[in-house]
Design a protein around this motif. Structure first.
Motif, PDB file in Angstrom:
ATOM      1  N   THR A   1      -4.116 -12.660   8.401  1.00 22.34           N
ATOM      2  CA  THR A   1      -3.560 -13.654   7.479  1.00 22.34           C
ATOM      3  C   THR A   1      -3.907 -13.376   6.025  1.00 22.34           C
TER       4      THR A   1
ATOM      5  N   ARG B   1       2.925  -4.438  11.826  1.00 14.09           N
ATOM      6  CA  ARG B   1       3.395  -5.070  10.599  1.00 14.09           C
ATOM      7  C   ARG B   1       2.246  -5.356   9.638  1.00 14.09           C
ATOM      8  N   THR B   2       1.081  -5.698  10.177  1.00 15.23           N
ATOM      9  CA  THR B   2      -0.076  -5.926   9.304  1.00 15.23           C
ATOM     10  C   THR B   2      -0.475  -4.641   8.591  1.00 15.23           C
TER      11      THR B   2
ATOM     12  N   ALA C   1       7.507 -13.307   9.583  1.00 19.48           N
ATOM     13  CA  ALA C   1       7.775 -12.013  10.216  1.00 19.48           C
ATOM     14  C   ALA C   1       8.045 -12.191  11.704  1.00 19.48           C
TER      15      ALA C   1
ATOM     16  N   PHE D   1       0.173 -11.394   3.922  1.00 25.22           N
ATOM     17  CA  PHE D   1       1.135 -11.066   4.967  1.00 25.22           C
ATOM     18  C   PHE D   1       1.749 -12.349   5.526  1.00 25.22           C
TER      19      PHE D   1
ATOM     20  N   ASP E   1       1.417  -2.035   8.036  1.00 23.79           N
ATOM     21  CA  ASP E   1       2.480  -1.685   7.090  1.00 23.79           C
ATOM     22  C   ASP E   1       2.346  -2.501   5.802  1.00 23.79           C
ATOM     23  N   HIS E   2       2.040  -3.777   5.952  1.00 26.92           N
ATOM     24  CA  HIS E   2       1.980  -4.662   4.788  1.00 26.92           C
ATOM     25  C   HIS E   2       0.858  -4.262   3.833  1.00 26.92           C
ATOM     26  N   CYS E   3      -0.315  -3.897   4.391  1.00 23.85           N
ATOM     27  CA  CYS E   3      -1.460  -3.569   3.533  1.00 23.85           C
ATOM     28  C   CYS E   3      -1.595  -2.071   3.288  1.00 23.85           C
TER      29      CYS E   3
ATOM     30  N   ARG F   1      -3.207  -8.065   2.260  1.00 25.25           N
ATOM     31  CA  ARG F   1      -2.415  -8.090   1.020  1.00 25.25           C
ATOM     32  C   ARG F   1      -1.667  -6.778   0.836  1.00 25.25           C
ATOM     33  N   ASP F   2      -0.502  -6.880   0.232  1.00 25.70           N
ATOM     34  CA  ASP F   2       0.241  -5.673  -0.121  1.00 25.70           C
ATOM     35  C   ASP F   2      -0.139  -5.230  -1.527  1.00 25.70           C
TER      36      ASP F   2
ATOM     37  N   ASP G   1       0.248  -9.936  -2.432  1.00 26.34           N
ATOM     38  CA  ASP G   1       0.803 -11.016  -1.617  1.00 26.34           C
ATOM     39  C   ASP G   1       0.261 -10.939  -0.195  1.00 26.34           C
TER      40      ASP G   1
END
Length: 369
Positions: free
Chosen positions: A302, A341-342, A317, A312, A344-346, A305-306, A310
């Protein structure tokens, strides 16, 4: 790790090619540009990829090659004994360096074995169908060299149904691992024996306080340690509901083929901070229909951050993924999706240890473990 092709070691190939290359190059140059003394590099390369015996063999080959190639030149172009001694000393030092490298590798492997044993003790493997639940979990350490941290989870079947616990100990390092192990050991006993879920929650709170007191007695106090967590009970008498106690943790999500919803927060204090609350954390009974999956995560998900800072958007998603493929709600698919996805996001740079845990009741008629 030795170089391998089709399971067979070819670690000898790089130093051998280097030895042949130096000999051929030296034999085909003018007498004013001799490089045969560069064979001292051959045992050095061997020390990095071969064993001690292989390094000694290449040191010997380097000396023989030096003598053979150097003597093939007219006397005025020979490098002679000074460079030969350089090759001898280089070979000896390479053998010593190789022995030191192998010793360090053995110590590293031993430490990795210890870390893996610790991980399996704290985060014990659970058979499929354990406690009548289909489950999947993944743990990702923020430290790429670590095997276990302050995140913990477990499923414990018992006399009064199946209970599960997921949590996150404040802080990092061995102190966090010790606290996680203490809480899990208490959970495994209390969840098996105690009929009332609130009693299990109370014993976890007491265990956290006792653990903090123990650290103080040892003189290892580094501030009051606490843990957030979620305690869930699956009762066989109420197959469409679960009882939840939330110790200041992110509320679990209920994931179904047709959408996502969040469970109530519960307003409980983290374990170890119960004295700050006027009452114990409440036990909430919430609906969980057959086929719905309970998703529990730690803040590594939770709070990922990207590049723009921001967080996730986990729920959004999941909603989009379920619209594309309702099978995403299955525990193994769900855990894999959230993990991917986590990361990828960070951008693969986790700021905290990350645990993703998904469970759902096994369909009726499927044998329980």
């Amino acid at each position: 790790m030795p170089l391998r092709v089709h399971g067979r070691s070819v670690a000898w190939l790089p130093p051998l090619l280097l030895l042949i290359g130096i000999a051929l190059f030296d034999a085909n140059t003018s007498g004013r540009f001799r490089i045969i003394s560069w064979v001292v590099l051959v045992p050095v390369i061997a020390a990095a990829v071969c064993g001690v015996i292989g390094t000694v063999v290449f040191a010997g080959l380097s000396m023989l090659t030096y003598v053979a190639v150097d003597l093939s030149w007219p006397h005025q172009y020979q490098n002679g004994l000074p460079d030969f001694f350089l090759v001898v000393v280089g070979g000896a030092l390479a053998a010593v360096a190789c022995s030191v490298r192998l010793g360090a590798e053995q110590r590293m492997l031993h430490m990795r074995d210890i870390a893996e044993t610790t991980r399996r003790t704290v985060l014990r493997p659970m058979p499929q169908g354990w406690g009548g639940l289909d489950h999947a979990a993944v743990y990702l350490a923020a430290d790429s060299e670590a095997r276990v941290g302050g995140d913990f989870y477990d499923i414990q079947p018992g006399r009064h149904g199946t209970r599960l616990l997921l949590g996150d100990v404040q802080g990092k390092g061995l102190a966090a691992v010790e606290a996680a192990a203490a809480l899990l050991s208490t959970f495994r006993e209390a969840a098996y024996h105690e009929r009332v879920l609130a009693t299990v929650a109370g014993r976890l709170e007491v265990r956290m306080l006792r653990h903090n007191g123990y650290r103080v007695a040892l003189g290892r106090a580094d501030g009051d340690r606490f843990a957030t967590g979620v305690l869930v009970a699956f009762s066989e008498d109420a197959p469409a509901t679960v009882d939840v106690v939330n110790f200041g943790h992110e509320p679990p999500l209920v994931v179904a083929p047709d959408g996502v919803r969040s469970l109530p927060p519960g307003d409980g204090m983290p374990l170890g901070m119960g004295d700050l609350a006027s009452a114990p954390p409440p036990v909430l009974r919430v609906p969980l229909a057959p086929g719905e999956t309970l998703l529990l995560v730690t803040d590594g998900v939770t709070e990922a951050r990207d590049a723009a800072g921001d967080f996730f958007p986990l729920r959004d998603a999941l909603t989009k993924a379920l619209a594309r493929d309702p099978r995403t709600a299955e525990p193994h698919r769900l855990v894999r999706f959230v993990r991917d996805r986590t990361l990828d996001h960070c951008g693969g740079r986790l700021a905290d240890d990350t645990t993703i845990f998904a469970v759902r009741r096994r369909p009726a008629g499927v044998r329980r473990t």
